[in-house]
Design a protein around this motif. Structure first.
Motif, PDB file in Angstrom:
ATOM      1  N   THR A 211      35.073  38.152  31.687  1.00 54.02           N
ATOM      2  CA  THR A 211      34.330  37.199  32.508  1.00 54.02           C
ATOM      3  C   THR A 211      35.155  36.802  33.736  1.00 54.02           C
ATOM      4  O   THR A 211      36.363  37.053  33.788  1.00 54.02           O
ATOM      5  CB  THR A 211      33.988  35.938  31.691  1.00 54.02           C
ATOM      6  N   PRO A 212      34.522  36.175  34.732  1.00 53.79           N
ATOM      7  CA  PRO A 212      35.253  35.810  35.957  1.00 53.79           C
ATOM      8  C   PRO A 212      36.477  34.922  35.732  1.00 53.79           C
ATOM      9  O   PRO A 212      37.397  34.933  36.525  1.00 53.79           O
ATOM     10  CB  PRO A 212      34.186  35.079  36.786  1.00 53.79           C
ATOM     11  N   ARG A 213      36.519  34.163  34.643  1.00 52.91           N
ATOM     12  CA  ARG A 213      37.685  33.302  34.399  1.00 52.91           C
ATOM     13  C   ARG A 213      38.962  34.120  34.234  1.00 52.91           C
ATOM     14  O   ARG A 213      40.017  33.752  34.722  1.00 52.91           O
ATOM     15  CB  ARG A 213      37.451  32.431  33.175  1.00 52.91           C
TER      16      ARG A 213
ATOM     17  N   GLU B 172      39.338  43.242  34.966  1.00 48.76           N
ATOM     18  CA  GLU B 172      39.078  44.437  35.782  1.00 48.76           C
ATOM     19  C   GLU B 172      39.859  44.417  37.086  1.00 48.76           C
ATOM     20  O   GLU B 172      40.133  45.454  37.661  1.00 48.76           O
ATOM     21  CB  GLU B 172      37.582  44.597  36.031  1.00 48.76           C
ATOM     22  N   ARG B 173      40.278  43.238  37.541  1.00 44.23           N
ATOM     23  CA  ARG B 173      41.092  43.191  38.762  1.00 44.23           C
ATOM     24  C   ARG B 173      42.459  43.815  38.542  1.00 44.23           C
ATOM     25  O   ARG B 173      43.151  44.180  39.474  1.00 44.23           O
ATOM     26  CB  ARG B 173      41.228  41.763  39.272  1.00 44.23           C
TER      27      ARG B 173
END
Length: 145
Positions: free
Chosen positions: A32-34, A38-39
């Motif tokens: 999730t963005p938190r 994947e970055r």
């Protein structure tokens, strides 16, 4: 904090071999963005043939034993198994179940495993386990350049 960057993306194939889904939810939370793994180049893939790491959740049931062995054989070498959660490590609350083939090291005794304990482990612990897998693979020469 990760002191060095990844040199190559690390692809992970996830398989639930009989868990309660608590660990699966925490793996999804890491995406999730938190946490946004994947970055860092950590990505879930749909086939073990594309994976560097196999993430197992849950103990291995009798029905899943052959499937787990097949997934392990389909993953190219060198590979690492990331065992997420107490059930995959010891059988957890299912350790006395009649249909349990055992924890992962009983079914795949020669596999290289990195254990992430907890019931369920936090996403930070799962990310730390993936980093340890990456460090192993880098040492084995798979992740280089």
């Amino acid at each position: 904090m990760i002191s060095k960057s990844f040199k190559q993306a690390l692809w992970v194939f996830h398989i639930n071999s009989g868990s309660c889904n608590g660990c699966d939810i925490e793996i999804v939370a890491a995406l999730t963005p938190r946490y946004d793994v994947e970055r860092f180049g950590i990505k879930l893939v749909g086939s073990p043939r594309h994976a560097d790491v196999i993430a197992f959740t849950g103990p291995i049931t009798d029905d899943m034993k052959d499937k787990v062995k097949r997934v392990y054989e389909q993953t190219p070498d060198p590979k690492v198994i990331l065992v997420v959660g107490s059930c995959g490590i010891t059988g957890g609350v299912f350790h006395e179940s009649y249909h349990l083939a055992g924890p992962i090291n009983k079914v795949l005794p020669d596999a290289t495993c990195i254990y992430v304990p907890g019931c369920p482990p936090r996403p930070e612990a799962i990310i730390h386990g993936v980093v340890k897998a990456w460090e192993f693979l880098e040492g084995a020469g798979k992740v280089s350049k």
